[in-house]
Design a protein around this motif. Sequence first.
Motif, PDB file in Angstrom:
ATOM      1  N   SER A  24       0.845  -1.195   0.000  1.00  0.00           N
ATOM      2  CA  SER A  24       0.000   0.000   0.000  1.00  0.00           C
ATOM      3  C   SER A  24       0.881   1.247   0.000  1.00  0.00           C
ATOM      4  O   SER A  24       2.038   1.219   0.425  1.00  0.00           O
ATOM      5  N   ILE A  25       0.320   2.333  -0.468  1.00  0.00           N
ATOM      6  CA  ILE A  25       1.076   3.583  -0.524  1.00  0.00           C
ATOM      7  C   ILE A  25       1.427   4.056   0.883  1.00  0.00           C
ATOM      8  O   ILE A  25       2.476   4.652   1.100  1.00  0.00           O
ATOM      9  N   PHE A  26       0.539   3.766   1.840  1.00  0.00           N
ATOM     10  CA  PHE A  26       0.826   4.147   3.221  1.00  0.00           C
ATOM     11  C   PHE A  26       2.091   3.468   3.725  1.00  0.00           C
ATOM     12  O   PHE A  26       2.965   4.110   4.313  1.00  0.00           O
ATOM     13  N   ALA A  27       2.205   2.171   3.503  1.00  0.00           N
ATOM     14  CA  ALA A  27       3.395   1.433   3.944  1.00  0.00           C
ATOM     15  C   ALA A  27       4.640   1.928   3.212  1.00  0.00           C
ATOM     16  O   ALA A  27       5.696   2.097   3.821  1.00  0.00           O
ATOM     17  N   GLY A  28       4.512   2.168   1.908  1.00  0.00           N
ATOM     18  CA  GLY A  28       5.657   2.674   1.140  1.00  0.00           C
ATOM     19  C   GLY A  28       6.103   4.044   1.616  1.00  0.00           C
ATOM     20  O   GLY A  28       7.298   4.315   1.756  1.00  0.00           O
ATOM     21  N   TYR A  29       5.149   4.923   1.875  1.00  0.00           N
ATOM     22  CA  TYR A  29       5.474   6.269   2.362  1.00  0.00           C
ATOM     23  C   TYR A  29       6.128   6.182   3.730  1.00  0.00           C
ATOM     24  O   TYR A  29       7.119   6.858   4.004  1.00  0.00           O
ATOM     25  N   PHE A  30       5.574   5.334   4.602  1.00  0.00           N
ATOM     26  CA  PHE A  30       6.119   5.176   5.941  1.00  0.00           C
ATOM     27  C   PHE A  30       7.557   4.661   5.894  1.00  0.00           C
ATOM     28  O   PHE A  30       8.435   5.168   6.600  1.00  0.00           O
ATOM     29  N   VAL A  31       7.809   3.657   5.056  1.00  0.00           N
ATOM     30  CA  VAL A  31       9.165   3.111   4.926  1.00  0.00           C
ATOM     31  C   VAL A  31      10.123   4.172   4.378  1.00  0.00           C
ATOM     32  O   VAL A  31      11.249   4.310   4.861  1.00  0.00           O
ATOM     33  N   CYS A  32       9.690   4.931   3.386  1.00  0.00           N
ATOM     34  CA  CYS A  32      10.539   5.997   2.832  1.00  0.00           C
ATOM     35  C   CYS A  32      10.821   7.069   3.874  1.00  0.00           C
ATOM     36  O   CYS A  32      11.950   7.561   3.990  1.00  0.00           O
ATOM     37  N   TYR A  33       9.817   7.428   4.651  1.00  0.00           N
ATOM     38  CA  TYR A  33       9.962   8.449   5.696  1.00  0.00           C
ATOM     39  C   TYR A  33      10.965   7.997   6.753  1.00  0.00           C
ATOM     40  O   TYR A  33      11.886   8.741   7.107  1.00  0.00           O
ATOM     41  N   ILE A  34      10.807   6.780   7.239  1.00  0.00           N
ATOM     42  CA  ILE A  34      11.714   6.243   8.248  1.00  0.00           C
ATOM     43  C   ILE A  34      13.125   6.099   7.675  1.00  0.00           C
ATOM     44  O   ILE A  34      14.114   6.448   8.327  1.00  0.00           O
ATOM     45  N   SER A  35      13.231   5.624   6.442  1.00  0.00           N
ATOM     46  CA  SER A  35      14.546   5.470   5.803  1.00  0.00           C
ATOM     47  C   SER A  35      15.249   6.809   5.654  1.00  0.00           C
ATOM     48  O   SER A  35      16.461   6.908   5.872  1.00  0.00           O
TER      49      SER A  35
ATOM     50  N   TYR B   4      14.920   9.557   7.533  1.00  0.00           N
ATOM     51  CA  TYR B   4      15.430  10.059   8.801  1.00  0.00           C
ATOM     52  C   TYR B   4      16.515   9.170   9.387  1.00  0.00           C
ATOM     53  O   TYR B   4      17.449   9.675  10.038  1.00  0.00           O
ATOM     54  N   LEU B   5      16.460   7.876   9.157  1.00  0.00           N
ATOM     55  CA  LEU B   5      17.544   7.006   9.601  1.00  0.00           C
ATOM     56  C   LEU B   5      18.837   7.313   8.854  1.00  0.00           C
ATOM     57  O   LEU B   5      19.907   7.418   9.453  1.00  0.00           O
ATOM     58  N   SER B   6      18.740   7.456   7.526  1.00  0.00           N
ATOM     59  CA  SER B   6      19.947   7.766   6.749  1.00  0.00           C
ATOM     60  C   SER B   6      20.479   9.144   7.097  1.00  0.00           C
ATOM     61  O   SER B   6      21.694   9.350   7.169  1.00  0.00           O
ATOM     62  N   LYS B   7      19.591  10.079   7.361  1.00  0.00           N
ATOM     63  CA  LYS B   7      20.014  11.429   7.760  1.00  0.00           C
ATOM     64  C   LYS B   7      20.760  11.377   9.097  1.00  0.00           C
ATOM     65  O   LYS B   7      21.796  12.008   9.266  1.00  0.00           O
TER      66      LYS B   7
ATOM     67  N   GLY C 294      24.737  12.050   9.559  1.00  0.00           N
ATOM     68  CA  GLY C 294      25.143  13.084  10.521  1.00  0.00           C
ATOM     69  C   GLY C 294      26.128  12.543  11.532  1.00  0.00           C
ATOM     70  O   GLY C 294      27.113  13.203  11.880  1.00  0.00           O
ATOM     71  N   PHE C 295      25.864  11.316  12.001  1.00  0.00           N
ATOM     72  CA  PHE C 295      26.775  10.687  12.953  1.00  0.00           C
ATOM     73  C   PHE C 295      28.135  10.449  12.315  1.00  0.00           C
ATOM     74  O   PHE C 295      29.175  10.747  12.906  1.00  0.00           O
ATOM     75  N   LEU C 296      28.136   9.889  11.097  1.00  0.00           N
ATOM     76  CA  LEU C 296      29.408   9.622  10.417  1.00  0.00           C
ATOM     77  C   LEU C 296      30.158  10.913  10.113  1.00  0.00           C
ATOM     78  O   LEU C 296      31.380  10.966  10.247  1.00  0.00           O
ATOM     79  N   LYS C 297      29.433  11.934   9.714  1.00  0.00           N
ATOM     80  CA  LYS C 297      30.065  13.217   9.410  1.00  0.00           C
ATOM     81  C   LYS C 297      30.726  13.796  10.659  1.00  0.00           C
ATOM     82  O   LYS C 297      31.864  14.251  10.609  1.00  0.00           O
TER      83      LYS C 297
END
Length: 139
Positions: free
Chosen positions: A97-108, A110-113, A117-120
């Motif tokens: 569903s688009i909800f699950a896809g949006y949620f996964v993209c949103y979490i991904s 902020y996790l990658s950000k 940031g930590f690595l930087k």
Amino acid sequence: MKFSKLVNFFKNPHGEKIQRLKERYQELDELSNVAVKIGDGAAYRSLQAEMREVFFDYLTAIVVDSIYSLVPHVIIICIISLKWPTVTLPLVNWEISIFAGYFVCYISYYLSKGILGFLKSRFSSKNALLSAESHIINE
């Protein structure tokens, strides 16, 4: 100038209120500690009662602010779901569903950000340490 104020209001509508309540709570906490030190029980009870009120106002403002921050995401999901109710994952050919896809993209996002940031910060502190060590060795 007015446009930037409008953008800041929509970005953080209760930021000033939250900050003001937080500062008031800290002030009441300090006064409460002073009341304990001088042994004034009536002042302490009064300050604790006011601290509870300020704390609940603070929590309410945070919850309302959180709801305001979720509204744009709900609107975006609704608009996207009108056109595409499901999304197919390319590698595994699954439909979600688009909800699950949006949620996964949103979490991904902020996790990658957070990880970047930590690595930087980690690498910049190592580089600063290495440059300081090389400066000491060169002298």
